[in-house]
Design a protein around this motif. Sequence first.
Motif, short mmCIF file in Angstrom:
data_model
loop_
_atom_site.label_atom_id
_atom_site.label_comp_id
_atom_site.label_asym_id
_atom_site.label_seq_id
_atom_site.Cartn_x
_atom_site.Cartn_y
_atom_site.Cartn_z
N HIS A 1 -25.17 -55.38 -11.18
CA HIS A 1 -25.38 -53.96 -10.82
C HIS A 1 -25.74 -53.19 -12.09
O HIS A 1 -25.19 -53.46 -13.15
CB HIS A 1 -24.10 -53.34 -10.24
CG HIS A 1 -23.88 -53.69 -8.81
ND1 HIS A 1 -23.25 -54.84 -8.42
CD2 HIS A 1 -24.21 -53.01 -7.66
CE1 HIS A 1 -23.19 -54.87 -7.08
NE2 HIS A 1 -23.76 -53.78 -6.59
N GLU A 2 -26.65 -52.24 -11.90
CA GLU A 2 -26.92 -51.28 -12.97
C GLU A 2 -26.25 -49.97 -12.58
O GLU A 2 -26.10 -49.68 -11.40
CB GLU A 2 -28.42 -51.02 -13.08
CG GLU A 2 -29.19 -52.18 -13.66
CD GLU A 2 -30.70 -51.92 -13.73
OE1 GLU A 2 -31.37 -52.69 -14.40
OE2 GLU A 2 -31.17 -50.94 -13.12
N PHE A 3 -25.89 -49.17 -13.58
CA PHE A 3 -25.31 -47.85 -13.33
C PHE A 3 -26.36 -46.83 -13.71
O PHE A 3 -26.84 -46.82 -14.84
CB PHE A 3 -24.04 -47.68 -14.16
CG PHE A 3 -22.95 -48.62 -13.73
CD1 PHE A 3 -21.94 -48.19 -12.87
CD2 PHE A 3 -22.95 -49.94 -14.15
CE1 PHE A 3 -20.94 -49.06 -12.46
CE2 PHE A 3 -21.97 -50.82 -13.73
CZ PHE A 3 -20.96 -50.38 -12.88
N ILE B 1 -31.56 -42.88 -15.00
CA ILE B 1 -31.41 -43.42 -16.36
C ILE B 1 -30.36 -44.52 -16.30
O ILE B 1 -29.22 -44.27 -15.87
CB ILE B 1 -30.93 -42.32 -17.33
CG1 ILE B 1 -31.93 -41.15 -17.36
CG2 ILE B 1 -30.72 -42.89 -18.73
CD1 ILE B 1 -31.37 -39.89 -18.03
N GLU B 2 -30.71 -45.71 -16.76
CA GLU B 2 -29.75 -46.81 -16.75
C GLU B 2 -28.78 -46.65 -17.92
O GLU B 2 -29.18 -46.72 -19.07
CB GLU B 2 -30.49 -48.15 -16.86
CG GLU B 2 -29.53 -49.33 -16.80
CD GLU B 2 -30.16 -50.65 -17.25
OE1 GLU B 2 -31.37 -50.85 -17.02
OE2 GLU B 2 -29.42 -51.47 -17.83
N VAL B 3 -27.50 -46.46 -17.60
CA VAL B 3 -26.50 -46.28 -18.66
C VAL B 3 -25.55 -47.47 -18.77
O VAL B 3 -24.63 -47.46 -19.59
CB VAL B 3 -25.70 -44.97 -18.50
CG1 VAL B 3 -26.59 -43.76 -18.74
CG2 VAL B 3 -25.04 -44.90 -17.12
N GLY B 4 -25.76 -48.49 -17.94
CA GLY B 4 -24.91 -49.67 -18.06
C GLY B 4 -25.35 -50.72 -17.08
O GLY B 4 -26.11 -50.44 -16.14
N GLN B 5 -24.89 -51.94 -17.32
CA GLN B 5 -25.20 -53.03 -16.39
C GLN B 5 -24.14 -54.09 -16.51
O GLN B 5 -23.66 -54.39 -17.61
CB GLN B 5 -26.59 -53.62 -16.68
CG GLN B 5 -27.00 -54.67 -15.64
CD GLN B 5 -28.50 -54.97 -15.65
OE1 GLN B 5 -29.21 -54.56 -16.55
NE2 GLN B 5 -28.96 -55.68 -14.64
N ILE B 6 -23.74 -54.67 -15.38
CA ILE B 6 -22.77 -55.76 -15.38
C ILE B 6 -23.41 -56.99 -14.73
O ILE B 6 -24.23 -56.86 -13.82
CB ILE B 6 -21.46 -55.36 -14.66
CG1 ILE B 6 -21.73 -54.87 -13.23
CG2 ILE B 6 -20.73 -54.27 -15.45
CD1 ILE B 6 -20.46 -54.50 -12.45
MG MG Z 1 -29.96 -53.55 -18.04
#
Ligand code: MG
Length: 446
Positions: A208-210, A282-287
């Motif tokens: 998932h991206e945040f 805007i992508e601020v994180g990814q797991i």
């Molecule tokens: Mg990413």
Amino acid sequence: MRLSRYFLPVMKETPAEAQIVSHRLMLRAGMIKQQAAGIYSWLPLGYRVLRRIEAIVHEEQERAGHIPLLMPTLQPADLWQESGRYDAYGPEMLRVKDRHKRDLLYGPTNEEMITDIFRAHVSSYRDLPLTLYHIQWKFRDEIRPRFGIMRGREFLMKDGYNFDVDRDAALHAYNRHMVSYLRSYERMGLTAIPMRAASGPIGGDDTHEFLVLAQTGESEVFYDDRVTQLKLGARDVDYDDRAQVASVCAEFTSLYARTDETHDEAAFAEVPEAHRKHGRGIEVGQIFYFATKYSEPMGAVVVNAEGQRVPVHMGSHGIGVSRLLGAIIEASHDDRGIIWPEGVTPFHAGIVNLRQGDAATDAACESLYAALKARGLDPLYDDTSERAGAKFATQDLIGLPWRVTVGPRGLASGKVELTSRRSGESEEMSPEDAVARLEAIYDPHR
Ligand code: MG
Ligand code: ATP
């Protein structure tokens, strides 16, 4: 901090090179200075916010049971040859040779190095679960660095890595990361929506991206707008309770929310039309959960409860710490400047002295300054001899959420003025009440 002794190089003109508002405001507020394409110095005001964001990330990771360490920025190439990524990573990887002609690289991420640390020290399932993380500078030689620190080449990232004995345990680690990330973003005053994403060079199926919704975002997003109303709030989450953590994740991921990479028109069409939204983020994180992608080739193996040697299940989890400054400003500003959420503001309040040099006004400002500091708050006292209008403009530009204005007229009746940057509303009160009010406002953020 007294402004007369601080280093706050604000700019009146709008810098021509900046295309988006967060970049313009960071330059104008004297937060960053570009040193090369995508490489920035963090000036004192920017550095303060960066450290506040880092502190929130550390607190929430440790709350989730994840353990901080620090790995170097430079890495030996041979680790990456073991995983097969040295050649695969391409021109985004900055490669250097030392004086002995040994190949090094400036780390774009740390899966290989953390796996190397793990395999050197851990060999039993009894030492699991284990999640290690650090906050460290990364380098990616982006083809098009732009938007200031939003897409830099050198940038600060929190990256964490979980090691678990099996898939179920690793999925619990994935879920813990999702919840701890949601909590971190909320504390920063942001709504960041977890969206099903594609995995890219890190690999794996579960990811998932945040995303923070913003017109200027680089990602195209499709979502059910009811997802923007979800809040963790003050609820207590027991990070060891698999079912509880999983149910929070289910709550935040059951509504449709995807980036263009995984978007599915048919599934989207089932969202009621009034809630179907298409925008940018805007992508601020990814797991990521990627099972044994690195542990197998690199020999990160543990003996399980049945006495068998099995490669560990891993995932990696990143937060764009430096990018978050840009994302917060994109989400929180007006035409006069930045509006910092209380959780990340560089100073808790500004003190504006309307008549610098007037003995009574100076004394009232000094005692207010001392009273705020005594309560553990960090004020920025504008003790310069600028005109009131210029002082207000600077305050508005740098975006402190609260301002206390002190002048001879108010003091004649024992009053100062407390102003909210967000609403613009002002209220007169005694200096003692202003201090008590600010203390109460910041209490939940400490
Ligand atoms: Mg990413
Ligand atoms: P992007 O798709 O934006 O290039 P990514 O998916 O390659 O990012 P990850 O490997 O997921 O990035 O890194 C974790 C986080 O680090 C990202 O979610 C993002 O917030 C941040 N990040 C990635 N690249 C940059 C960059 N060039 N500048 C600033 N922050 C970045």
